[in-house]
Design a protein around this motif. Structure first.
Motif, PDB file in Angstrom:
ATOM      1  N   PRO A   2       0.819  -1.195  -0.009  1.00 34.29           N
ATOM      2  CA  PRO A   2      -0.078  -0.071  -0.094  1.00 34.29           C
ATOM      3  C   PRO A   2       0.790   1.223   0.143  1.00 34.29           C
ATOM      4  N   GLU A   3       0.290   2.180  -0.510  1.00 32.22           N
ATOM      5  CA  GLU A   3       1.117   3.414  -0.789  1.00 32.22           C
ATOM      6  C   GLU A   3       1.461   4.229   0.564  1.00 32.22           C
ATOM      7  N   THR A   4       0.522   4.110   1.495  1.00 35.11           N
ATOM      8  CA  THR A   4       0.670   4.656   2.792  1.00 35.11           C
ATOM      9  C   THR A   4       1.860   3.843   3.575  1.00 35.11           C
ATOM     10  N   ALA A   5       1.949   2.538   3.496  1.00 31.12           N
ATOM     11  CA  ALA A   5       2.778   1.660   3.979  1.00 31.12           C
ATOM     12  C   ALA A   5       4.215   2.140   3.555  1.00 31.12           C
ATOM     13  N   LEU A   6       4.321   2.213   2.111  1.00 29.49           N
ATOM     14  CA  LEU A   6       5.627   2.774   1.467  1.00 29.49           C
ATOM     15  C   LEU A   6       6.086   4.162   2.062  1.00 29.49           C
ATOM     16  N   ALA A   7       5.024   5.025   2.222  1.00 28.45           N
ATOM     17  CA  ALA A   7       5.462   6.305   2.457  1.00 28.45           C
ATOM     18  C   ALA A   7       6.102   6.323   3.865  1.00 28.45           C
ATOM     19  N   ALA A   8       5.369   5.432   4.760  1.00 29.31           N
ATOM     20  CA  ALA A   8       5.928   5.431   6.054  1.00 29.31           C
ATOM     21  C   ALA A   8       7.429   4.884   6.233  1.00 29.31           C
ATOM     22  N   LEU A   9       7.502   3.618   5.393  1.00 30.30           N
ATOM     23  CA  LEU A   9       9.035   3.174   5.313  1.00 30.30           C
ATOM     24  C   LEU A   9       9.911   4.038   5.072  1.00 30.30           C
ATOM     25  N   THR A  10       9.674   4.914   4.154  1.00 30.67           N
ATOM     26  CA  THR A  10      10.764   5.957   3.946  1.00 30.67           C
ATOM     27  C   THR A  10      11.029   7.004   4.481  1.00 30.67           C
ATOM     28  N   LEU A  11      10.156   6.980   5.697  1.00 30.48           N
ATOM     29  CA  LEU A  11      10.599   7.927   6.665  1.00 30.48           C
ATOM     30  C   LEU A  11      11.676   7.420   7.657  1.00 30.48           C
TER      31      LEU A  11
END
Length: 69
Positions: A2-11
């Motif tokens: 999911p895009e939201t999970a990917l965004a969280a991992l990039t942080l």
């Protein structure tokens, strides 16, 4: 993913560790600010989160939840 999970991992800081069998174990370490914000959100929504997961969780409001498992 999911895009939201990917965004969280990039942080988070990513560190790949080599496993004895030759594979890779991905380790993600969030920033201090992200951890603090996450803890604040969990504290604010603790009742809602606990109700949503029922007796299938061992972390929210459970002292030494990991040791319990």
């Amino acid at each position: 993913m999911p895009e939201t999970a990917l965004a969280a991992l990039t942080l988070a800081k990513f560190t790949p560790l080599r496993k004895p069998n030759g594979g890779t174990r991905p380790i993600f370490a969030p920033s201090i600010l992200r951890r603090l914000v996450g803890q604040a959100l969990v504290q604010e929504r603790k009742g809602d989160l606990a109700a949503a997961v029922g007796n299938q969780q061992f972390a929210i409001g459970t002292l030494a939840g990991a040791e319990f498992l």
